[in-house]
Design a protein around this motif. Structure first.
Motif, PDB file in Angstrom:
ATOM      1  N   SER A  93      -5.667   9.824  14.727  1.00 49.19           N
ATOM      2  CA  SER A  93      -5.275  10.381  13.575  1.00 49.19           C
ATOM      3  C   SER A  93      -3.837   9.560  13.209  1.00 49.19           C
ATOM      4  O   SER A  93      -3.117  10.103  14.140  1.00 49.19           O
ATOM      5  CB  SER A  93      -5.061  12.011  13.800  1.00 49.19           C
ATOM      6  OG  SER A  93      -4.432  12.805  12.931  1.00 49.19           O
ATOM      7  N   SER A  94      -3.671  10.048  12.469  1.00 53.42           N
ATOM      8  CA  SER A  94      -2.447   9.130  12.001  1.00 53.42           C
ATOM      9  C   SER A  94      -0.956  10.503  12.227  1.00 53.42           C
ATOM     10  O   SER A  94      -0.118   9.548  12.079  1.00 53.42           O
ATOM     11  CB  SER A  94      -1.799   8.290  10.730  1.00 53.42           C
ATOM     12  OG  SER A  94      -2.492   6.756  10.828  1.00 53.42           O
ATOM     13  N   ALA A  95      -2.005  11.463  11.688  1.00 58.40           N
ATOM     14  CA  ALA A  95      -0.776  12.586  11.005  1.00 58.40           C
ATOM     15  C   ALA A  95      -0.288  12.614  13.564  1.00 58.40           C
ATOM     16  O   ALA A  95       0.972  13.558  12.334  1.00 58.40           O
ATOM     17  CB  ALA A  95      -1.119  13.930  10.809  1.00 58.40           C
ATOM     18  N   ALA A 120       4.124   4.856  11.200  1.00 56.30           N
ATOM     19  CA  ALA A 120       2.999   5.659  11.680  1.00 56.30           C
ATOM     20  C   ALA A 120       1.975   5.020  10.892  1.00 56.30           C
ATOM     21  O   ALA A 120       0.870   5.383  11.889  1.00 56.30           O
ATOM     22  CB  ALA A 120       3.479   7.121  11.263  1.00 56.30           C
ATOM     23  N   LEU A 121       2.025   3.999  10.118  1.00 57.41           N
ATOM     24  CA  LEU A 121       1.035   3.954   9.303  1.00 57.41           C
ATOM     25  C   LEU A 121      -0.165   2.562   9.673  1.00 57.41           C
ATOM     26  O   LEU A 121      -1.384   2.095   9.540  1.00 57.41           O
ATOM     27  CB  LEU A 121       1.132   3.496   7.928  1.00 57.41           C
ATOM     28  CG  LEU A 121       1.482   4.594   7.249  1.00 57.41           C
ATOM     29  CD1 LEU A 121       2.178   3.969   5.662  1.00 57.41           C
ATOM     30  CD2 LEU A 121       0.095   5.716   7.514  1.00 57.41           C
ATOM     31  N   PHE A 122       1.082   1.565  11.147  1.00 59.63           N
ATOM     32  CA  PHE A 122       0.498   0.576  11.199  1.00 59.63           C
ATOM     33  C   PHE A 122      -1.198   0.203  11.862  1.00 59.63           C
ATOM     34  O   PHE A 122      -2.205  -0.555  12.029  1.00 59.63           O
ATOM     35  CB  PHE A 122       1.827  -0.173  11.997  1.00 59.63           C
ATOM     36  CG  PHE A 122       2.693  -0.298  11.655  1.00 59.63           C
ATOM     37  CD1 PHE A 122       2.560  -0.835   9.454  1.00 59.63           C
ATOM     38  CD2 PHE A 122       3.722  -1.428  12.214  1.00 59.63           C
ATOM     39  CE1 PHE A 122       3.965  -1.197   9.360  1.00 59.63           C
ATOM     40  CE2 PHE A 122       5.126  -1.905  11.788  1.00 59.63           C
ATOM     41  CZ  PHE A 122       5.097  -1.748   9.725  1.00 59.63           C
ATOM     42  N   SER A 143       0.782   5.965   0.565  1.00 61.03           N
ATOM     43  CA  SER A 143       1.904   6.533   1.251  1.00 61.03           C
ATOM     44  C   SER A 143       3.021   5.379   1.584  1.00 61.03           C
ATOM     45  O   SER A 143       4.260   5.735   0.999  1.00 61.03           O
ATOM     46  CB  SER A 143       1.580   6.788   2.309  1.00 61.03           C
ATOM     47  OG  SER A 143       2.670   7.483   3.297  1.00 61.03           O
ATOM     48  N   TRP A 144       2.695   4.558   1.550  1.00 57.54           N
ATOM     49  CA  TRP A 144       3.464   2.846   2.157  1.00 57.54           C
ATOM     50  C   TRP A 144       4.165   2.442   0.494  1.00 57.54           C
ATOM     51  O   TRP A 144       5.240   2.358   0.989  1.00 57.54           O
ATOM     52  CB  TRP A 144       2.715   2.498   2.515  1.00 57.54           C
ATOM     53  CG  TRP A 144       3.727   0.064   3.108  1.00 57.54           C
ATOM     54  CD1 TRP A 144       4.179   0.177   2.560  1.00 57.54           C
ATOM     55  CD2 TRP A 144       3.288  -0.261   4.200  1.00 57.54           C
ATOM     56  NE1 TRP A 144       4.479  -0.681   3.141  1.00 57.54           N
ATOM     57  CE2 TRP A 144       3.915  -0.854   4.539  1.00 57.54           C
ATOM     58  CE3 TRP A 144       1.347  -0.107   5.264  1.00 57.54           C
ATOM     59  CZ2 TRP A 144       3.555  -2.376   5.203  1.00 57.54           C
ATOM     60  CZ3 TRP A 144       1.961  -1.078   5.973  1.00 57.54           C
ATOM     61  CH2 TRP A 144       1.851  -2.268   5.917  1.00 57.54           C
TER      62      TRP A 144
END
Length: 455
Positions: A67-69, A270-272, A405-406
């Protein structure tokens, strides 16, 4: 007919061309000072090692939780200690020897790295433990950073502060290139469990160089503006004094505000892990994404000889923040890994320019007796902003998808920075003072023998 005038003219032209070339090359004059040179080496090596951990922790968290969260929660875990200990560390840096404070806080940060290595070795796989150790590491950084930055104007001449900051940022971002790339190779060659263990071990080993560099610094006791040793004023009263001064300085407030906008809205870190695995099949792609911003910062730093000559530093700061936001926004829409890396690198070059001007404005604007406290606020803003950005990016990615988001965050940051600058033009009007009158510390090899402050 004599050839001397022609030869003289050629020499003049050659000298002018050489001066023009040098004007674009990074200014290395601060390295002539022994104390600064040691800090530069120690911080550069330690930051290179830290990049292994900065990649390994989110990779391990994503591997455990999927989870990216949860990866974004690492930003929150780091932010809370920054808010508390960044302000306290800044106050402490104004009332105790900054060298001793740097040693103590670095020890705390190293203990967290050792904890990360230990949990990886035993295969604990606990997201809560990762959050706790991230918080401890953040506390050590929050205390050490104000002291480290407040030392610089004491060991280099005031006119070389922008050059010293550029060297520091360029070197650390070089570590930000090589470290993630090396970490990416590790994760491409070994399993995730083995990769994170190796990464934490490398960080723990290289951090010892930073200890050596700090130990060899001369004592940096606090001083009043008149050069008289200051009496301790740490605690809430000392923090309040720094915040009260900051509240009267719109230039500093605005420089903090545009940085918060840039980092909270346009930090896609955080999305990488998710982007690397789902869009680019994992492997070394995550290393390239984590390294991309730093690649641009290094290239920007190597061609940064012009930075110290800019007088409209506020305008340059705003333009750099806008450039960062646009580049990040476009990167979020990039269809290929290499285009994404290229655009993030452009953003990294802009980020280096904005970082140098933010730091230089603060260091030359603030009196030394308040410099540690204001560096504490600076640490909270500059280091806390990306953590909030991690939280924002991770949370919105679960709702809108990682691409929206990015990209949306990047474009929003660029637009809001322009609005702030036009609505409150004090930053656009800012020019650096001619002579801040900083007190300097002259360091040489003999300081090590008296490093405990007994003279």
């Amino acid at each position: 007919m004599s050839q001397e005038p022609v030869e003289a003219a050629a020499e003049v032209t050659e000298e002018a061309l050489e001066g023009r070339r040098r004007s674009w090359v990074i200014d290395v004059r601060p390295l002539r000072g022994v104390a600064y040179r040691r800090m530069w080496v120690g911080n550069g090596v330690a930051y290179f090692g830290f990049q292994f951990t900065s990649v390994a922790v989110p990779v391990e968290m994503f591997a455990i939780t999927r989870s990216s969260a949860w990866v974004g929660l690492l930003g929150l875990a780091a932010l809370i200690p920054l808010l508390i200990f960044g302000l306290w560390g800044g106050a402490a840096a104004d009332v105790v020897d900054r060298r001793k404070l740097l040693l103590a806080s670095s020890t705390l940060a190293w203990s967290a790295t050792a904890g990360l290595l230990a949990q990886a070795l035993v295969g604990l796989r606990s997201p809560v433990v990762l959050l706790v150790l991230t918080a401890v590491q953040s506390a050590g950084f929050a205390i050490s950073s104000p002291a480290r930055q407040a030392i610089i104007p004491r060991i280099v001449p005031a006119a070389l502060v922008p050059a010293a900051n550029t060297l520091a940022y360029t070197t650390t971002t070089a570590g930000g290139v090589l470290g993630p790339l090396a970490a990416g190779l590790i994760f491409g060659a070994w399993s995730t469990d083995a990769g994170v263990t190796i990464a934490y071990a490398v960080d723990a080993a290289l951090f010892t160089v930073s200890f050596w560099a700090t130990w060899r610094l001369p004592p940096i006791p606090p001083v009043h503006d008149d050069g008289v040793t200051a009496r301790p004023t740490a605690g809430l009263r000392g923090i309040a004094d720094g915040l009260r001064f900051l509240g009267t300085q719109p230039v500093l407030l605005l420089s903090f505000a545009v940085d918060i906008v840039a980092m909270v809205l346009a930090m896609p870190r955080a999305l990488f892990p998710e982007i690397a695995e789902n869009r680019f099949d994992g492997g070394s792609a995550v290393g390239w994404l984590f390294a991309a911003v730093a690649i641009g910062s290094v290239l920007g730093g190597l061609t940064s000889g012009w930075i110290g000559r800019v007088k409209r530093q506020g305008v340059a700061l705003v333009l750099a923040v806008v450039g960062w936001g646009i580049a990040v926004g476009l990167a979020g829409l990039a269809p290929s890994l290499w285009l994404m890396v290229l655009l993030l690198a452009v953003g990294g070059a802009a980020d280096l320019v904005s970082a140098v001007y933010r730091q230089s404005i603060l260091q030359t604007f603030a009196p030394d007796r308040l410099r540690g406290r204001l560096q504490g606020v600076f640490t909270v803003v500059v280091a806390g902003g990306p953590r909030l950005g991690d939280l924002r990016a991770g949370a919105t990615a679960d709702l809108t998808g990682p691409a929206a988001s990015w990209a949306g965050g990047g474009f929003a940051a660029a637009g809001l920075a322009v609005v702030l600058a036009l609505a409150f033009p004090a930053l656009l009007r800012y020019r650096p003072p001619a002579d801040p009158g900083d007190q300097l510390v002259d360091a040489d090899d003999r300081h090590h023998a008296d490093a405990d402050g007994n003279r």
